[in-house]
Design an enzyme around this catalytic site. Structure first.
Site, PDB file in Angstrom:
ATOM      1  N   ASP A   1      -8.108  62.668  38.745  1.00 56.27           N
ATOM      2  CA  ASP A   1      -8.244  62.529  40.202  1.00 56.27           C
ATOM      3  C   ASP A   1      -9.267  61.418  40.468  1.00 56.27           C
ATOM      4  O   ASP A   1     -10.336  61.375  39.866  1.00 56.27           O
ATOM      5  CB  ASP A   1      -8.709  63.850  40.818  1.00 56.27           C
ATOM      6  CG  ASP A   1      -8.556  63.860  42.329  1.00 56.27           C
ATOM      7  OD1 ASP A   1      -7.814  64.724  42.831  1.00 56.27           O
ATOM      8  OD2 ASP A   1      -9.191  63.022  43.006  1.00 56.27           O
ATOM      9  N   ILE A   2      -8.931  60.533  41.389  1.00 61.69           N
ATOM     10  CA  ILE A   2      -9.782  59.374  41.662  1.00 61.69           C
ATOM     11  C   ILE A   2     -11.093  59.773  42.367  1.00 61.69           C
ATOM     12  O   ILE A   2     -12.087  59.057  42.287  1.00 61.69           O
ATOM     13  CB  ILE A   2      -8.990  58.316  42.484  1.00 61.69           C
ATOM     14  CG1 ILE A   2      -9.585  56.934  42.326  1.00 61.69           C
ATOM     15  CG2 ILE A   2      -8.885  58.691  43.946  1.00 61.69           C
ATOM     16  CD1 ILE A   2      -9.371  56.311  41.005  1.00 61.69           C
TER      17      ILE A   2
ATOM     18  N   HIS B   1      -4.196  70.690  40.656  1.00 58.04           N
ATOM     19  CA  HIS B   1      -5.549  70.262  40.305  1.00 58.04           C
ATOM     20  C   HIS B   1      -6.041  71.127  39.138  1.00 58.04           C
ATOM     21  O   HIS B   1      -5.975  72.357  39.218  1.00 58.04           O
ATOM     22  CB  HIS B   1      -6.522  70.494  41.464  1.00 58.04           C
ATOM     23  CG  HIS B   1      -6.267  69.684  42.691  1.00 58.04           C
ATOM     24  ND1 HIS B   1      -6.986  68.547  42.994  1.00 58.04           N
ATOM     25  CD2 HIS B   1      -5.380  69.848  43.717  1.00 58.04           C
ATOM     26  CE1 HIS B   1      -6.561  68.058  44.162  1.00 58.04           C
ATOM     27  NE2 HIS B   1      -5.596  68.826  44.615  1.00 58.04           N
TER      28      HIS B   1
ATOM     29  N   HIS C   1       1.296  68.461  43.192  1.00 57.97           N
ATOM     30  CA  HIS C   1       0.283  68.228  42.159  1.00 57.97           C
ATOM     31  C   HIS C   1      -0.573  69.476  41.966  1.00 57.97           C
ATOM     32  O   HIS C   1      -0.902  70.160  42.928  1.00 57.97           O
ATOM     33  CB  HIS C   1      -0.608  67.019  42.481  1.00 57.97           C
ATOM     34  CG  HIS C   1      -1.159  67.015  43.861  1.00 57.97           C
ATOM     35  ND1 HIS C   1      -0.402  66.673  44.965  1.00 57.97           N
ATOM     36  CD2 HIS C   1      -2.394  67.296  44.340  1.00 57.97           C
ATOM     37  CE1 HIS C   1      -1.133  66.743  46.049  1.00 57.97           C
ATOM     38  NE2 HIS C   1      -2.358  67.130  45.708  1.00 57.97           N
TER      39      HIS C   1
HETATM   40  P1  5GP Z   1      -4.453  67.353  48.072  1.00 59.11           P
HETATM   41  O1  5GP Z   1      -3.161  66.676  48.502  1.00 59.11           O
HETATM   42  O2  5GP Z   1      -4.224  68.377  46.984  1.00 59.11           O
HETATM   43  O3  5GP Z   1      -5.198  67.925  49.226  1.00 59.11           O
HETATM   44  O4  5GP Z   1      -5.404  66.239  47.451  1.00 59.11           O
HETATM   45  C1  5GP Z   1      -4.883  65.071  46.870  1.00 59.11           C
HETATM   46  C2  5GP Z   1      -5.761  64.624  45.729  1.00 59.11           C
HETATM   47  O5  5GP Z   1      -5.246  63.416  45.223  1.00 59.11           O
HETATM   48  C3  5GP Z   1      -7.227  64.369  46.117  1.00 59.11           C
HETATM   49  O6  5GP Z   1      -8.078  65.129  45.270  1.00 59.11           O
HETATM   50  C4  5GP Z   1      -7.391  62.862  45.934  1.00 59.11           C
HETATM   51  O7  5GP Z   1      -8.666  62.506  45.448  1.00 59.11           O
HETATM   52  C5  5GP Z   1      -6.303  62.532  44.938  1.00 59.11           C
HETATM   53  N1  5GP Z   1      -5.779  61.179  45.113  1.00 59.11           N
HETATM   54  C6  5GP Z   1      -5.339  60.624  46.288  1.00 59.11           C
HETATM   55  N2  5GP Z   1      -4.931  59.362  46.068  1.00 59.11           N
HETATM   56  C7  5GP Z   1      -5.100  59.108  44.750  1.00 59.11           C
HETATM   57  C8  5GP Z   1      -4.863  57.955  43.938  1.00 59.11           C
HETATM   58  O8  5GP Z   1      -4.389  56.908  44.375  1.00 59.11           O
HETATM   59  N3  5GP Z   1      -5.169  58.069  42.621  1.00 59.11           N
HETATM   60  C9  5GP Z   1      -5.680  59.223  42.091  1.00 59.11           C
HETATM   61  N4  5GP Z   1      -5.954  59.230  40.770  1.00 59.11           N
HETATM   62  N5  5GP Z   1      -5.921  60.328  42.825  1.00 59.11           N
HETATM   63  C10 5GP Z   1      -5.644  60.267  44.153  1.00 59.11           C
END
Ligand code: 5GP
Length: 130
Positions: free
Chosen positions: A29-30, A95, A93
């Site tokens: 995660d970035i 985590h 996704h």
């Molecule tokens: P959620 O959709 O589960 O609420 O969170 C999305 C997750 O994807 C976040 O933790 C965010 O940091 C991660 N994320 C969003 N864009 C990118 C990206 O371009 N690259 C990476 N490696 N992680 C990402």
């Protein structure tokens, strides 16, 4: 339009890759909540984990298990926490987060700021355990 995660799978957007097979992909995660915070995704696009067909969901879970055990070996922690939210990116996704306490799964708190060298080193450490 392709999701940002499909672009990562296709190499159009860089990532710190952990593992890949024909159906699944894992990368750091970035904006990690903990060092080693990893996302595990199916290569097919769907925005909700419980829309996945049973075989894909089972395969994703087993792939995530392999990745989780590698993270656990690479990063000191009590266990690997699992969370599925999808509030930000409309591509399923999981985590995986190395945890010391339940507060480590608080995604609302400030994220870590890690250098690209540190992210590279973490990814390499986890990959070695795969
Ligand atoms: P959620 O959709 O589960 O609420 O969170 C999305 C997750 O994807 C976040 O933790 C965010 O940091 C991660 N994320 C969003 N864009 C990118 C990206 O371009 N690259 C990476 N490696 N992680 C990402």
């Amino acid at each position: 339009m392709a999701t940002i995660f499909t672009k990562i799978i296709n190499g159009e957007i860089p990532c710190y890759k952990i593992a890949e097979d024909d159906k699944y992909f894992a990368f750091l995660d970035i904006n990690p909540v903990k060092k080693g915070h990893t996302l595990v995704i199916p290569k097919i696009e769907d925005d909700y984990i419980f829309n996945l067909d049973d075989d894909t969901l089972m395969g994703l879970t087993l792939f995530a298990k392999k990745v989780a055990l590698a993270i656990e070996s690479a990063m000191p922690c009590k266990r690997i926490g699992v969370a599925v939210m999808g509030m930000e990116v409309p591509h399923v996704h999981i985590h995986l987060v190395p945890m010391e306490s339940e507060g480590d799964l608080n995604f609302a708190k400030q994220k870590l700021q890690l250098s690209s060298e540190e992210m590279d080193a973490i990814a390499e450490k986890i990959r070695k355990e795969m």
